[in-house]
Enzyme design. Structure first.
Site, mmCIF file in Angstrom:
data_model
loop_
_atom_site.group_PDB
_atom_site.id
_atom_site.type_symbol
_atom_site.label_atom_id
_atom_site.label_comp_id
_atom_site.label_asym_id
_atom_site.label_seq_id
_atom_site.Cartn_x
_atom_site.Cartn_y
_atom_site.Cartn_z
ATOM 1 C CE LYS A 17 -3.911 -2.335 2.083
ATOM 2 N NZ LYS A 17 -4.611 -2.806 3.279
ATOM 3 C CD GLN B 269 -3.560 -4.359 6.458
ATOM 4 O OE1 GLN B 269 -3.410 -3.418 5.683
ATOM 5 N NE2 GLN B 269 -4.203 -5.457 6.129
ATOM 6 C CG ASP C 166 -9.930 -0.075 4.646
ATOM 7 O OD1 ASP C 166 -9.695 -0.364 3.463
ATOM 8 O OD2 ASP C 166 -9.233 -0.448 5.607
#
Ligand code: NDP
Length: 294
Positions: free
Chosen positions: A54, A98, A121
């Protein structure tokens, strides 16, 4: 006839190129790049790889990345304090925590502490509600990427039967919402579904998000269907080597489907590309601007 292979690597590279061009323009207008904060707690090897990818792809697209690593012993309060500081930081337009988090941390509490407008997200209840209400918002990356792959084959989905196998908050449920928004007739199947093969046989569009390698067999697939395999399962061979398999028995399904995503190289590459797109969306909206068509 063998199914058309849907090339997620190419579609993702095209999306990243559009994000990079738009990020460059954003940077020229504002004198600094859009910013993505990535928070990693603990040292799960798979999470470390995801975070590295990422960060690298952000930088390649002209998005500044800020990495925050914390020990597995980090408390929920410490993590909440970090997120509060990122919420208040004008250089940070997107915040990604994460998952999975260590067990002593309440994931729902953490996700809800991220400002919805920085929730790249798309997991915050406000963004979940926006998606299910048909409002603009930040959409979870994997289903968004899967949708882009479906639309590369079927630009118009009106009236098609879509079956999503899996009902997780991060894949199955938002996937079903996206398909519903495109006027599909949607069925969500899960571990309690009766006669799953027969349910799957109704699917013009099949999305598999189960987490079990080669679970969906070729004779479950409707001839000509579009098959999107979200599953990523690392499987060991007798010689000790490992390889990645999807949730669909690819060779069998390829003989029946009209189009199918491979694993790897299908949905996987789309997820990070969509994360970068979401960061650009968040940066653009933070300035009250309109997003270019990407
Ligand atoms: P979850 O484990 O959260 O959900 C799995 C779903 O599959 C559940 O809804 C479960 O049903 C259902 N399921 C399990 N067994 C069966 C069965 N026998 N019959 C029917 N349904 C069943 O997984 P995720 O949604 O997080 O992930 C799914 C897969 O996608 C995994 O392989 C994961 O690695 C992959 N993934 C890939 C990503 C990418 O970037 N490409 C990103 C995220 C995930 P129930 O709810 O009843 O338990």
């Amino acid at each position: 006839m063998a199914a058309k292979k849907i090339d997620g690597k190419t579609v993702a590279a095209e999306l990243r190129a559009k994000v990079a061009a738009a990020a460059q323009q954003w940077t020229q207008r504002h004198g600094k790049a859009p910013g993505l904060a990535v928070v990693l707690v603990g040292n799960d090897p798979a999470s470390e790889v995801y975070v590295r990818n990422k960060v690298r792809q952000s930088e390649e697209c002209g998005i500044s990345s800020y990495e925050y690593k914390r020990d597995a012993s980090c408390s929920e309060q410490e993590l909440l304090a970090l997120i509060a500081s990122l919420n208040a930081n004008d250089a940070v337009h997107g915040i990604l925590v994460q998952l999975p988090l260590p067990k002593h941390i309440n994931t729902a509490v953490i996700l809800e502490s991220i400002l919805p407008e920085k929730d790249v997200d798309g997991f915050h209840p406000v963004n979940v509600g926006r998606l299910s209400s048909g409002m603009e918002g930040l959409v979870p990356c994997t289903p968004y990427g899967a949708m882009a792959l479906i639309q590369s084959v079927h630009p118009k989905l009106d009236g098609l039967n879509a079956v999503v196998v899996g009902r997780s908050n991060i894949v199955g449920k938002p996937m079903a919402q996206l398909l519903l928004a495109r006027n599909c007739t949607v069925t969500i199947a899960h571990s309690r579904t009766r006669d799953l093969p027969e349910v799957v046989r109704q699917a013009d569009i099949l999305v598999a998000a189960v987490g079990q390698s080669e679970f969906i067999r070729g004779d479950w697939i409707k001839p000509g269907a579009c098959v999107i395999d979200v599953g990523i399962n690392r499987v060991s061979a007798a010689d000790g080597s490992t390889r990645l398999l999807g949730d669909v028995a690819f060779d069998e399904a390829s003989n029946v489907a009209g189009a199918i995503t491979p694993v790897p190289g299908g949905v996987g590459p789309m997820t990070i590309a969509c994360l970068l797109r979401n960061t650009l969306v968040a940066a653009t909206q933070s300035r009250g601007e309109t997003l270019p068509a990407i």
